[in-house]
Write a protein that holds these residues in place. Structure first.
Motif, PDB file in Angstrom:
ATOM      1  N   VAL A 205      51.009   6.981  41.976  1.00  0.00           N
ATOM      2  CA  VAL A 205      50.244   6.276  41.833  1.00  0.00           C
ATOM      3  C   VAL A 205      50.445   5.002  42.990  1.00  0.00           C
ATOM      4  O   VAL A 205      51.798   4.893  43.230  1.00  0.00           O
ATOM      5  CB  VAL A 205      50.174   5.296  40.817  1.00  0.00           C
ATOM      6  CG1 VAL A 205      49.408   5.605  38.630  1.00  0.00           C
ATOM      7  CG2 VAL A 205      51.167   4.481  40.820  1.00  0.00           C
ATOM      8  N   PRO A 206      49.797   4.732  43.822  1.00  0.00           N
ATOM      9  CA  PRO A 206      50.151   4.037  45.330  1.00  0.00           C
ATOM     10  C   PRO A 206      51.221   2.614  44.908  1.00  0.00           C
ATOM     11  O   PRO A 206      51.354   2.730  45.454  1.00  0.00           O
ATOM     12  CB  PRO A 206      49.026   3.347  45.438  1.00  0.00           C
ATOM     13  CG  PRO A 206      47.347   4.083  44.564  1.00  0.00           C
ATOM     14  CD  PRO A 206      48.078   4.736  43.896  1.00  0.00           C
ATOM     15  N   ALA A 207      51.086   2.159  43.611  1.00  0.00           N
ATOM     16  CA  ALA A 207      52.028   0.817  43.746  1.00  0.00           C
ATOM     17  C   ALA A 207      53.766   1.712  43.855  1.00  0.00           C
ATOM     18  O   ALA A 207      54.332   0.596  43.978  1.00  0.00           O
ATOM     19  CB  ALA A 207      51.927   0.190  41.860  1.00  0.00           C
ATOM     20  N   ARG A 208      53.870   2.728  42.572  1.00  0.00           N
ATOM     21  CA  ARG A 208      54.842   3.154  42.949  1.00  0.00           C
ATOM     22  C   ARG A 208      55.937   3.556  44.078  1.00  0.00           C
ATOM     23  O   ARG A 208      56.359   3.358  43.905  1.00  0.00           O
ATOM     24  CB  ARG A 208      55.243   3.924  41.541  1.00  0.00           C
ATOM     25  CG  ARG A 208      54.419   3.037  40.425  1.00  0.00           C
ATOM     26  CD  ARG A 208      55.713   2.404  39.837  1.00  0.00           C
ATOM     27  NE  ARG A 208      55.126   2.060  38.147  1.00  0.00           N
ATOM     28  CZ  ARG A 208      54.517   1.368  38.164  1.00  0.00           C
ATOM     29  NH1 ARG A 208      54.197   0.713  39.115  1.00  0.00           N
ATOM     30  NH2 ARG A 208      54.741   0.584  36.666  1.00  0.00           N
ATOM     31  N   GLY A 230      56.497  14.095  39.047  1.00  0.00           N
ATOM     32  CA  GLY A 230      56.063  13.581  38.535  1.00  0.00           C
ATOM     33  C   GLY A 230      54.550  13.659  38.066  1.00  0.00           C
ATOM     34  O   GLY A 230      54.536  15.042  38.124  1.00  0.00           O
ATOM     35  N   TYR A 231      54.075  12.813  37.531  1.00  0.00           N
ATOM     36  CA  TYR A 231      51.993  13.720  36.826  1.00  0.00           C
ATOM     37  C   TYR A 231      51.497  11.901  37.558  1.00  0.00           C
ATOM     38  O   TYR A 231      51.618  10.611  37.724  1.00  0.00           O
ATOM     39  CB  TYR A 231      52.611  13.537  35.898  1.00  0.00           C
ATOM     40  CG  TYR A 231      52.682  11.811  34.550  1.00  0.00           C
ATOM     41  CD1 TYR A 231      52.035  11.271  34.775  1.00  0.00           C
ATOM     42  CD2 TYR A 231      53.897  11.817  34.799  1.00  0.00           C
ATOM     43  CE1 TYR A 231      52.102   9.665  33.715  1.00  0.00           C
ATOM     44  CE2 TYR A 231      54.716  10.871  33.613  1.00  0.00           C
ATOM     45  CZ  TYR A 231      53.642   9.671  33.213  1.00  0.00           C
ATOM     46  OH  TYR A 231      54.440   8.971  32.677  1.00  0.00           O
ATOM     47  N   GLU A 232      50.050  12.598  38.164  1.00  0.00           N
ATOM     48  CA  GLU A 232      48.676  11.860  38.653  1.00  0.00           C
ATOM     49  C   GLU A 232      48.703  10.420  37.075  1.00  0.00           C
ATOM     50  O   GLU A 232      48.549  11.496  35.948  1.00  0.00           O
ATOM     51  CB  GLU A 232      47.701  12.435  38.861  1.00  0.00           C
ATOM     52  CG  GLU A 232      48.445  12.781  40.242  1.00  0.00           C
ATOM     53  CD  GLU A 232      47.654  13.766  40.909  1.00  0.00           C
ATOM     54  OE1 GLU A 232      47.243  13.682  42.212  1.00  0.00           O
ATOM     55  OE2 GLU A 232      46.551  13.855  40.316  1.00  0.00           O
ATOM     56  N   HIS A 236      44.702   7.278  38.639  1.00  0.00           N
ATOM     57  CA  HIS A 236      44.293   7.452  40.530  1.00  0.00           C
ATOM     58  C   HIS A 236      44.646   9.201  40.220  1.00  0.00           C
ATOM     59  O   HIS A 236      45.187   9.972  41.261  1.00  0.00           O
ATOM     60  CB  HIS A 236      46.033   6.911  40.908  1.00  0.00           C
ATOM     61  CG  HIS A 236      45.512   6.145  41.072  1.00  0.00           C
ATOM     62  ND1 HIS A 236      44.920   4.419  42.199  1.00  0.00           N
ATOM     63  CD2 HIS A 236      46.761   4.499  40.583  1.00  0.00           C
ATOM     64  CE1 HIS A 236      45.411   3.616  41.635  1.00  0.00           C
ATOM     65  NE2 HIS A 236      45.915   3.699  40.941  1.00  0.00           N
ATOM     66  N   PRO A 237      43.173   9.735  39.855  1.00  0.00           N
ATOM     67  CA  PRO A 237      43.431  11.393  40.424  1.00  0.00           C
ATOM     68  C   PRO A 237      43.616  11.606  42.573  1.00  0.00           C
ATOM     69  O   PRO A 237      42.892  10.831  42.468  1.00  0.00           O
ATOM     70  CB  PRO A 237      42.260  12.171  39.584  1.00  0.00           C
ATOM     71  CG  PRO A 237      41.208  10.515  39.529  1.00  0.00           C
ATOM     72  CD  PRO A 237      42.075   9.272  39.476  1.00  0.00           C
ATOM     73  N   GLY A 238      44.181  12.947  42.076  1.00  0.00           N
ATOM     74  CA  GLY A 238      44.585  12.838  43.542  1.00  0.00           C
ATOM     75  C   GLY A 238      45.035  12.625  44.486  1.00  0.00           C
ATOM     76  O   GLY A 238      45.071  12.676  45.364  1.00  0.00           O
ATOM     77  N   ALA A 241      47.630  14.948  46.309  1.00  0.00           N
ATOM     78  CA  ALA A 241      47.027  15.137  47.919  1.00  0.00           C
ATOM     79  C   ALA A 241      46.465  14.062  49.171  1.00  0.00           C
ATOM     80  O   ALA A 241      47.031  14.369  49.836  1.00  0.00           O
ATOM     81  CB  ALA A 241      45.374  15.423  47.119  1.00  0.00           C
ATOM     82  N   ALA A 242      46.596  13.321  48.765  1.00  0.00           N
ATOM     83  CA  ALA A 242      46.369  11.989  49.734  1.00  0.00           C
ATOM     84  C   ALA A 242      47.919  11.790  50.224  1.00  0.00           C
ATOM     85  O   ALA A 242      48.046  11.254  51.570  1.00  0.00           O
ATOM     86  CB  ALA A 242      46.120  10.590  48.527  1.00  0.00           C
ATOM     87  N   LEU A 243      48.754  11.832  49.020  1.00  0.00           N
ATOM     88  CA  LEU A 243      50.569  11.768  49.502  1.00  0.00           C
ATOM     89  C   LEU A 243      50.823  13.216  50.919  1.00  0.00           C
ATOM     90  O   LEU A 243      51.335  13.322  52.088  1.00  0.00           O
ATOM     91  CB  LEU A 243      51.497  11.940  48.735  1.00  0.00           C
ATOM     92  CG  LEU A 243      51.889  10.416  48.296  1.00  0.00           C
ATOM     93  CD1 LEU A 243      52.072  10.684  46.517  1.00  0.00           C
ATOM     94  CD2 LEU A 243      52.114   9.226  48.874  1.00  0.00           C
ATOM     95  N   LYS A 244      49.959  14.026  50.755  1.00  0.00           N
ATOM     96  CA  LYS A 244      50.261  15.380  50.891  1.00  0.00           C
ATOM     97  C   LYS A 244      49.147  14.814  52.803  1.00  0.00           C
ATOM     98  O   LYS A 244      49.940  15.723  53.959  1.00  0.00           O
ATOM     99  CB  LYS A 244      50.128  16.659  50.476  1.00  0.00           C
ATOM    100  CG  LYS A 244      50.690  17.050  49.320  1.00  0.00           C
ATOM    101  CD  LYS A 244      50.138  17.945  49.020  1.00  0.00           C
ATOM    102  CE  LYS A 244      51.037  18.541  47.795  1.00  0.00           C
ATOM    103  NZ  LYS A 244      50.761  20.045  46.755  1.00  0.00           N
ATOM    104  N   ALA A 245      48.008  14.753  52.399  1.00  0.00           N
ATOM    105  CA  ALA A 245      48.161  14.353  53.596  1.00  0.00           C
ATOM    106  C   ALA A 245      48.402  13.488  54.809  1.00  0.00           C
ATOM    107  O   ALA A 245      47.858  13.625  56.028  1.00  0.00           O
ATOM    108  CB  ALA A 245      45.840  14.215  53.351  1.00  0.00           C
ATOM    109  N   GLU A 246      48.536  12.557  54.221  1.00  0.00           N
ATOM    110  CA  GLU A 246      49.337  11.155  55.125  1.00  0.00           C
ATOM    111  C   GLU A 246      50.931  11.991  55.322  1.00  0.00           C
ATOM    112  O   GLU A 246      51.068  11.840  56.611  1.00  0.00           O
ATOM    113  CB  GLU A 246      49.452  10.163  53.913  1.00  0.00           C
ATOM    114  CG  GLU A 246      50.437   8.995  54.510  1.00  0.00           C
ATOM    115  CD  GLU A 246      49.163   8.064  54.990  1.00  0.00           C
ATOM    116  OE1 GLU A 246      49.051   7.099  55.788  1.00  0.00           O
ATOM    117  OE2 GLU A 246      47.996   8.789  54.924  1.00  0.00           O
ATOM    118  N   ALA A 247      51.367  12.424  55.179  1.00  0.00           N
ATOM    119  CA  ALA A 247      52.835  13.693  54.981  1.00  0.00           C
ATOM    120  C   ALA A 247      52.049  14.838  56.214  1.00  0.00           C
ATOM    121  O   ALA A 247      53.136  14.213  57.499  1.00  0.00           O
ATOM    122  CB  ALA A 247      53.505  14.345  54.386  1.00  0.00           C
TER     123      ALA A 247
END
Length: 384
Positions: A205-208, A230-232, A236-238, A241-247
């Protein structure tokens, strides 16, 4: 002696449940765990033990069918109580309370209520809309808190808020979510290795796992890798994918690796090969659980059990618990430059980094282990 665990979630996603069940089983108890499957956590399971049996219902997606699924789970719990006749019932978290409340009429004073995650509604000053279903759940939570032999919470402040919101007169015990002593095996590789691995495990999740971490990695040498296991969550589904896009955006896609949800027998050996454990909390959160994570979050203790130091948020309690004794550095979780600065210090001081991790591992062996933390529960059971 027999003990029945009840949780309307995947028990395998809650290490404290596995630790406590094994403590009972190693002491000769027969343990039966009733839970449900949750999407994304299928790989999370208890390590096999001859005296522990687990039964789970299949996952049911939210909607009207889930209401029947919930009722069937509660009925199954009641039938198991009547047929198996446990000496104790160990109910976990608010969604187990409707079933536990019914069981309390059969097992009064032989019921333990352990709340890992406290509901935001009804336990703080936060005014959140509450559905009729959740009103019922919170009502049964209050009844269970008053009828249980005792209650268990992982944080002292949560315990005080729990007493206020439920008005229980029953004893409330604080048990931190620490790893088993046997898991404190230390690192499996030299800190002088070519790669520098930042490791995270848990709910994604964004906070972690803030996006700022990937920006920070882009400011560091290419040998830095970021592994996430871990797991979504439903909220916070998806996000993976947001982390991968940011990478991709920051040009560090080859340095970011998502490992999926892993059982502990796979997870901990990977953690021991890492360099730093990431354990961040948003400094600006208004969520009760986020504000009371000392002792409730198992991540920092598990990283230390693996012999790796921590990167934590600049929060007073976290700095007092982990930074002051020399187990961690702190950073601003939303500031990429702050994160990068702390990681760079670890990179430039490999021997100090190794000593911080080993110092933390020794603390796990002495008192930050579940065998020690769980003693107040065992003393109450033996005194009844």
């Amino acid at each position: 002696m027999k003990i029945l665990y009840v949780q309307y979630a995947n028990p395998g996603a809650y290490p404290p449940l596995e630790h406590s069940s094994r403590i009972f089983a190693d002491d000769g108890w027969r343990v039966l765990v009733l839970g449900i499957g949750l999407r994304g956590t299928e790989a999370l399971r208890f390590v096999s033990h001859p005296k522990i049996q687990m039964r789970t219902l299949k996952y049911c997606r939210p909607g009207w069918r889930q209401k029947f699924h919930f009722l069937w789970f509660a009925l199954r719990v009641l039938l198991t109580e009547l047929r198996w006749r446990p000496d104790w019932v160990y109910a976990s978290d608010p969604l187990s309370c409707p079933a536990a409340w019914v069981l309390s009429f059969f097992s009064r004073w032989h019921l333990i209520y352990h709340e890992h995650d406290s509901p935001s509604a009804g336990v703080s000053d936060q005014s959140l809309p509450v559905s009729q279903f959740m009103r019922f759940v919170l009502w049964t939570r209050r009844q269970v808190a008053r009828r249980a032999a005792f209650c268990v919470l992982p944080n002292a402040r949560r315990a005080e808020l729990f007493k206020l919101s439920t008005k229980t007169q029953r004893p409330v015990v604080c048990v931190w979510n620490c790893p088993a002593r046997a898991e404190a095996k230390g690192r499996g590789v030299s800190s002088a290795e070519a790669e520098f691995v930042l490791f995270y495990h848990g709910s994604i999740v964004p906070a972690r796992v803030p996006l700022a971490v990937l920006e920070a990695i882009s400011m560091l040498p290419r040998k830095v890798r970021f592994q996430v296991a871990g797991y979504e969550t439903i909220g916070h589904p998806g996000y993976v994918a947001a982390l991968k896009a940011e990478a991709e955006r920051f040009g560090v896609a080859q340095q970011f690796e998502y490992l999926g949800a892993l059982p502990r027998e796979t997870l901990l050996p990977l953690c021991r090969k890492a360099t730093i454990g990431l354990s961040l909390i948003s400094e600006a959160t208004s969520d009760l659980n986020e504000q009371t994570m000392i002792g409730a979050s198992n991540k920092p203790f598990e990283y230390l059990a693996c012999g790796i130091p921590l990167l934590v948020s600049e929060l007073p309690e976290w700095k007092e618990t982990f930074v002051a004794p020399g187990y961690a550095l702190a950073c601003c979780s939303s500031d990429a430059e702050s994160i990068a600065r702390s990681l760079r210090w670890f990179m430039e001081h490999p021997e100090e980094t190794r000593k911080m991790g080993e110092r933390g591992r020794q603390r796990i062996l002495t008192d930050w282990n579940y065998e020690t933390q769980f003693q107040p529960v065992l003393r109450r059971l033996r005194g009844t």
